[in-house]
Design a protein around this motif. Structure first.
Motif, PDB file in Angstrom:
ATOM      1  N   ASN A 276      33.966  -6.655  24.703  1.00  0.00           N
ATOM      2  CA  ASN A 276      33.028  -5.390  24.880  1.00  0.00           C
ATOM      3  C   ASN A 276      33.564  -4.189  25.691  1.00  0.00           C
ATOM      4  O   ASN A 276      33.247  -3.280  26.385  1.00  0.00           O
ATOM      5  N   GLY A 277      34.921  -3.985  25.337  1.00  0.00           N
ATOM      6  CA  GLY A 277      35.796  -2.582  25.911  1.00  0.00           C
ATOM      7  C   GLY A 277      36.493  -2.833  27.125  1.00  0.00           C
ATOM      8  O   GLY A 277      36.777  -1.730  27.577  1.00  0.00           O
ATOM      9  N   GLY A 278      36.525  -4.016  27.620  1.00  0.00           N
ATOM     10  CA  GLY A 278      37.453  -4.059  28.824  1.00  0.00           C
ATOM     11  C   GLY A 278      36.989  -3.266  30.068  1.00  0.00           C
ATOM     12  O   GLY A 278      36.060  -3.520  30.458  1.00  0.00           O
TER      13      GLY A 278
ATOM     14  N   LEU B 227      33.566  -3.498  32.580  1.00  0.00           N
ATOM     15  CA  LEU B 227      33.661  -3.902  33.911  1.00  0.00           C
ATOM     16  C   LEU B 227      32.626  -2.669  34.744  1.00  0.00           C
ATOM     17  O   LEU B 227      32.023  -3.207  35.508  1.00  0.00           O
ATOM     18  N   VAL B 228      32.723  -1.579  34.318  1.00  0.00           N
ATOM     19  CA  VAL B 228      31.702  -0.494  35.042  1.00  0.00           C
ATOM     20  C   VAL B 228      30.360  -0.821  34.773  1.00  0.00           C
ATOM     21  O   VAL B 228      29.702  -0.838  35.621  1.00  0.00           O
ATOM     22  N   ILE B 229      29.935  -1.240  33.495  1.00  0.00           N
ATOM     23  CA  ILE B 229      28.616  -1.662  33.354  1.00  0.00           C
ATOM     24  C   ILE B 229      28.219  -2.602  34.043  1.00  0.00           C
ATOM     25  O   ILE B 229      27.145  -3.026  34.423  1.00  0.00           O
ATOM     26  N   TYR B 230      29.076  -3.895  34.221  1.00  0.00           N
ATOM     27  CA  TYR B 230      28.734  -5.010  34.554  1.00  0.00           C
ATOM     28  C   TYR B 230      28.608  -4.761  36.312  1.00  0.00           C
ATOM     29  O   TYR B 230      27.643  -5.411  36.711  1.00  0.00           O
ATOM     30  N   ILE B 231      29.507  -4.190  36.780  1.00  0.00           N
ATOM     31  CA  ILE B 231      29.238  -3.859  38.191  1.00  0.00           C
ATOM     32  C   ILE B 231      27.930  -2.979  38.726  1.00  0.00           C
ATOM     33  O   ILE B 231      26.940  -3.543  39.459  1.00  0.00           O
TER      34      ILE B 231
ATOM     35  N   PHE C 201      25.376  -3.037  27.371  1.00  0.00           N
ATOM     36  CA  PHE C 201      24.403  -3.240  28.662  1.00  0.00           C
ATOM     37  C   PHE C 201      23.713  -4.394  28.505  1.00  0.00           C
ATOM     38  O   PHE C 201      23.690  -5.147  29.632  1.00  0.00           O
ATOM     39  N   LEU C 202      23.342  -4.671  27.298  1.00  0.00           N
ATOM     40  CA  LEU C 202      22.719  -6.249  27.375  1.00  0.00           C
ATOM     41  C   LEU C 202      23.664  -7.218  27.812  1.00  0.00           C
ATOM     42  O   LEU C 202      23.349  -8.344  28.570  1.00  0.00           O
ATOM     43  N   VAL C 203      24.657  -7.273  27.109  1.00  0.00           N
ATOM     44  CA  VAL C 203      25.642  -8.348  27.791  1.00  0.00           C
ATOM     45  C   VAL C 203      26.322  -8.301  28.922  1.00  0.00           C
ATOM     46  O   VAL C 203      26.159  -9.449  29.737  1.00  0.00           O
ATOM     47  N   ALA C 204      26.386  -7.051  29.542  1.00  0.00           N
ATOM     48  CA  ALA C 204      26.575  -6.931  31.130  1.00  0.00           C
ATOM     49  C   ALA C 204      25.509  -7.428  31.812  1.00  0.00           C
ATOM     50  O   ALA C 204      25.633  -8.355  32.951  1.00  0.00           O
ATOM     51  N   LEU C 205      24.417  -7.066  31.305  1.00  0.00           N
ATOM     52  CA  LEU C 205      23.032  -7.560  32.181  1.00  0.00           C
ATOM     53  C   LEU C 205      22.974  -8.934  32.046  1.00  0.00           C
ATOM     54  O   LEU C 205      22.636  -9.587  33.108  1.00  0.00           O
ATOM     55  N   GLY C 206      23.125  -9.583  30.859  1.00  0.00           N
ATOM     56  CA  GLY C 206      22.993 -11.103  30.866  1.00  0.00           C
ATOM     57  C   GLY C 206      24.067 -11.914  31.629  1.00  0.00           C
ATOM     58  O   GLY C 206      23.620 -12.806  32.369  1.00  0.00           O
TER      59      GLY C 206
ATOM     60  N   ILE D 183      16.727  -9.331  27.947  1.00  0.00           N
ATOM     61  CA  ILE D 183      17.521 -10.366  27.962  1.00  0.00           C
ATOM     62  C   ILE D 183      16.867 -11.287  26.887  1.00  0.00           C
ATOM     63  O   ILE D 183      17.370 -11.922  26.179  1.00  0.00           O
ATOM     64  N   ILE D 184      15.608 -11.884  27.214  1.00  0.00           N
ATOM     65  CA  ILE D 184      14.999 -13.014  26.539  1.00  0.00           C
ATOM     66  C   ILE D 184      14.803 -12.290  24.987  1.00  0.00           C
ATOM     67  O   ILE D 184      15.042 -13.074  24.142  1.00  0.00           O
ATOM     68  N   ILE D 185      14.537 -11.245  24.828  1.00  0.00           N
ATOM     69  CA  ILE D 185      14.248 -10.672  23.397  1.00  0.00           C
ATOM     70  C   ILE D 185      15.557 -10.725  22.702  1.00  0.00           C
ATOM     71  O   ILE D 185      15.348 -11.084  21.560  1.00  0.00           O
ATOM     72  N   ALA D 186      16.531 -10.101  23.339  1.00  0.00           N
ATOM     73  CA  ALA D 186      17.686  -9.980  22.597  1.00  0.00           C
ATOM     74  C   ALA D 186      18.228 -11.373  22.211  1.00  0.00           C
ATOM     75  O   ALA D 186      18.922 -11.816  21.124  1.00  0.00           O
ATOM     76  N   GLY D 187      18.202 -12.182  23.279  1.00  0.00           N
ATOM     77  CA  GLY D 187      18.877 -13.574  22.719  1.00  0.00           C
ATOM     78  C   GLY D 187      17.915 -14.273  22.179  1.00  0.00           C
ATOM     79  O   GLY D 187      18.763 -15.057  21.346  1.00  0.00           O
ATOM     80  N   LEU D 188      16.556 -14.414  22.346  1.00  0.00           N
ATOM     81  CA  LEU D 188      15.650 -15.297  21.567  1.00  0.00           C
ATOM     82  C   LEU D 188      15.434 -14.821  20.086  1.00  0.00           C
ATOM     83  O   LEU D 188      15.403 -15.557  19.149  1.00  0.00           O
ATOM     84  N   PHE D 189      15.080 -13.655  19.871  1.00  0.00           N
ATOM     85  CA  PHE D 189      14.759 -13.242  18.718  1.00  0.00           C
ATOM     86  C   PHE D 189      15.643 -12.185  17.993  1.00  0.00           C
ATOM     87  O   PHE D 189      15.631 -12.229  16.773  1.00  0.00           O
ATOM     88  N   LEU D 190      16.453 -11.775  18.676  1.00  0.00           N
ATOM     89  CA  LEU D 190      17.518 -11.083  17.855  1.00  0.00           C
ATOM     90  C   LEU D 190      18.883 -11.699  17.670  1.00  0.00           C
ATOM     91  O   LEU D 190      19.623 -11.291  16.982  1.00  0.00           O
ATOM     92  N   GLY D 191      19.045 -13.008  18.294  1.00  0.00           N
ATOM     93  CA  GLY D 191      19.978 -13.685  17.883  1.00  0.00           C
ATOM     94  C   GLY D 191      21.501 -13.210  18.554  1.00  0.00           C
ATOM     95  O   GLY D 191      22.449 -13.669  18.194  1.00  0.00           O
ATOM     96  N   MET D 192      21.267 -12.351  19.610  1.00  0.00           N
ATOM     97  CA  MET D 192      22.338 -12.111  20.351  1.00  0.00           C
ATOM     98  C   MET D 192      23.082 -13.046  21.192  1.00  0.00           C
ATOM     99  O   MET D 192      22.315 -13.733  22.237  1.00  0.00           O
ATOM    100  N   SER D 193      24.123 -13.126  21.363  1.00  0.00           N
ATOM    101  CA  SER D 193      24.827 -13.937  22.469  1.00  0.00           C
ATOM    102  C   SER D 193      25.250 -13.243  23.431  1.00  0.00           C
ATOM    103  O   SER D 193      26.101 -12.583  23.784  1.00  0.00           O
ATOM    104  N   ILE D 194      24.115 -13.542  24.645  1.00  0.00           N
ATOM    105  CA  ILE D 194      24.195 -12.703  25.912  1.00  0.00           C
ATOM    106  C   ILE D 194      24.476 -13.696  27.078  1.00  0.00           C
ATOM    107  O   ILE D 194      24.602 -13.186  28.101  1.00  0.00           O
ATOM    108  N   ALA D 195      24.437 -14.902  26.948  1.00  0.00           N
ATOM    109  CA  ALA D 195      24.523 -15.829  28.059  1.00  0.00           C
ATOM    110  C   ALA D 195      25.772 -16.421  27.983  1.00  0.00           C
ATOM    111  O   ALA D 195      26.498 -16.717  26.892  1.00  0.00           O
TER     112      ALA D 195
END
Length: 462
Positions: free
Chosen positions: A41-43, A47-51, A219-224, A450-462
């Motif tokens: 997700n961009g190195g 990191l900036v988003i995650y922090i 953003f969703l991946v960093a948030l998760g 997070i719930i919507i993205a992971g459960l209903f959109l099938g995104m791997s965030i966890a």
């Protein structure tokens, strides 16, 4: 029957609590999930988003859990029950989540012990075919006696022994010893990885900020990742904070724990990504990456056997500091709410979660042998194994944290929470209005994303 406050354990020092809470937050996900997500997700951009996500959402939810525990001096279920009996089920959801996680966590913890011994006694066998070695441990060529029984049992026995000794003599003493050692190992491995021939590309990637690589998914991946890496949503931080005195500064403790956890994730990223760039192996996530792919990395670098031994020791430290916190959440509930004796409770709970954990490893092996998968909402799982992770990561953990923030923000109230966070005005909390807004609005909305993205959109965030 409940245990009175006077009879409960208590952390002996601020340092003991901080290291114990940080040990709970620092887990296997920091070591092998974060680097893969940062790479994909961009190195440096990630990191900036995650922090930012840790600073805004992670600290908000952690402080919410801390105030519940310290206010009531009770376990997760007892805390919610005391403040509003109708919502005790929120604490129960957290305890259940932690129990399920520990069922498979102890199995993986056992694998770290197996690999520590393997690098001491048979590293050549591991290097001969790292993937085959890992799959054999899982039992693709027979019953996984070592991978499912012997080493997970050793890991669980160590966890149970520590918990049986209580808060000050067990959890706190171990954390004071292991957490500094974990940081020393991690920093040493990071320095070694960054000085490998060809590692400069990985270091540069982790330091380069490219706005074009930032999107909604980032953003969703960093948030998760920020959310799950802090051990939020399973009542552990509520239970740990219940062992604090009213004189402790919850505000500063929250900041220090989150900073320590974030440092571990960042150090892991700067350890693994330069190493895999130096060897040309793409980073990934999960057990296969940690126990098979990285073994191939160690085989390809000078001094790889020592590097691998230290790495799996690091994984072991991260695993056991997290496992003791999760087990403590379940044990504290049974001891305080059901009147059970602590040492017997530890034994009974350990027996049940060990049996369930064995089936986790067996299901992983069965999937690799038969290739049998089943799907839910378009997401495929091997029988039982990854479903447990799906259930906790995408459902139970985020729902637990969501209802916790709703409870603190709207049911119990932010005024009461801020009063507890400041110890009735003893400590300054200049960001209290901002925190109140975050816990009432921003955090619940973010968790729902997070719930919507992971459960209903099938995104791997966890």
């Amino acid at each position: 029957m409940s245990t009175t406050i006077e009879n409960r354990g208590q952390f002996g020092s601020k340092l003991g609590f901080i290291l114990s809470a940080a040990g709970s937050a620092v887990g296997l996900g920091n070591i092998w999930k974060f680097p893969g997500k940062a790479y994909n997700n961009g190195g440096g951009s990630f990191l900036v988003i995650y922090i930012l996500m840790v600073a805004i959402i992670g600290t908000t939810v952690m402080l919410a859990e801390f105030v519940l525990g310290r206010k009531t001096q009770k376990n997760a279920i007892g805390a919610l029950r005391e403040l509003n009996e109708k919502y005790s089920w929120v604490g129960g959801l957290g305890v259940l989540t932690g129990f399920i996680i520990l069922c498979y966590y102890c199995q993986v913890g056992g694998w770290t012990i197996k690999y520590i011994i393997a690098y001491l006694t048979e590293s050549a066998t591991v290097y001969a075919d790292p993937t085959a070695y890992f799959l054999n441990m899982l039992g693709v060529n027979g019953f996984p006696l070592q991978g499912a029984i012997i080493f997970p049992l050793i890991f669980l026995a160590l966890t149970s022994f520590i918990i049986s000794r209580g808060v000050a003599d067990g959890i706190e003493k171990l954390s004071k010893f292991l957490m500094p050692l974990l940081f020393i190992l991690l920093i040493g491995l990071m320095i070694r990885a960054c000085t490998l021939p060809g590692a400069g590309e990985g270091v540069a990637y982790m330091l380069h900020f490219d706005p074009s690589k930032i999107n909604g998914n980032s953003f969703l991946v960093a948030l998760g990742q920020a959310f799950f890496s802090l051990s939020l949503g399973m009542g552990v931080m509520i239970t740990y904070a219940s062992y604090l005195s009213k004189e402790d500064n919850l505000i500063s403790n929250t900041g220090v724990v989150c900073v320590l956890d974030t440092c571990v994730a960042l150090f892991a990223g700067f350890m693994i990504i330069p190493a895999v760039c130096a060897t040309g192996i793409d980073p990934g996530m999960g057990g296969g990456f940690a126990f098979a792919t990285l073994a191939g990395v160690f085989m390809s670098i000078p001094g790889g056997t020592i590097f691998g031994l230290l790495f799996y020791s690091l994984l072991f430290f991260a695993a056991i500091t997290s496992s003791i916190s999760i087990l403590e959440g379940t044990v504290a509930f049974l001891v305080e709410e059901k009147g059970m004796e602590r040492k017997k409770t530890v034994v009974y709970v350990s027996m049940v979660l060990f049996v369930i954990g064995v089936f986790y490893t067996l299901s992983q092996a069965y999937m690799n042998i038969k290739g049998i998968w089943w799907s839910l909402d378009g997401v495929q799982f091997p029988i039982l194994g990854d479903f447990m992770e799906y259930l906790t990561d995408r459902l139970l953990l985020p729902f637990g944290a969501f209802f916790t923030t709703v409870f603190v923000g709207w049911i119990w109230g932010t005024d009461n929470a801020i009063k507890e966070a400041t110890s009735d005005g003893k400590y300054k909390f200049s960001l209290a209005p901002a925190w109140a807004f975050l816990v009432k609005f921003a955090a619940p909305i973010a968790i729902l994303c997070i719930i919507i993205a992971g459960l209903f959109l099938g995104m791997s965030i966890a």
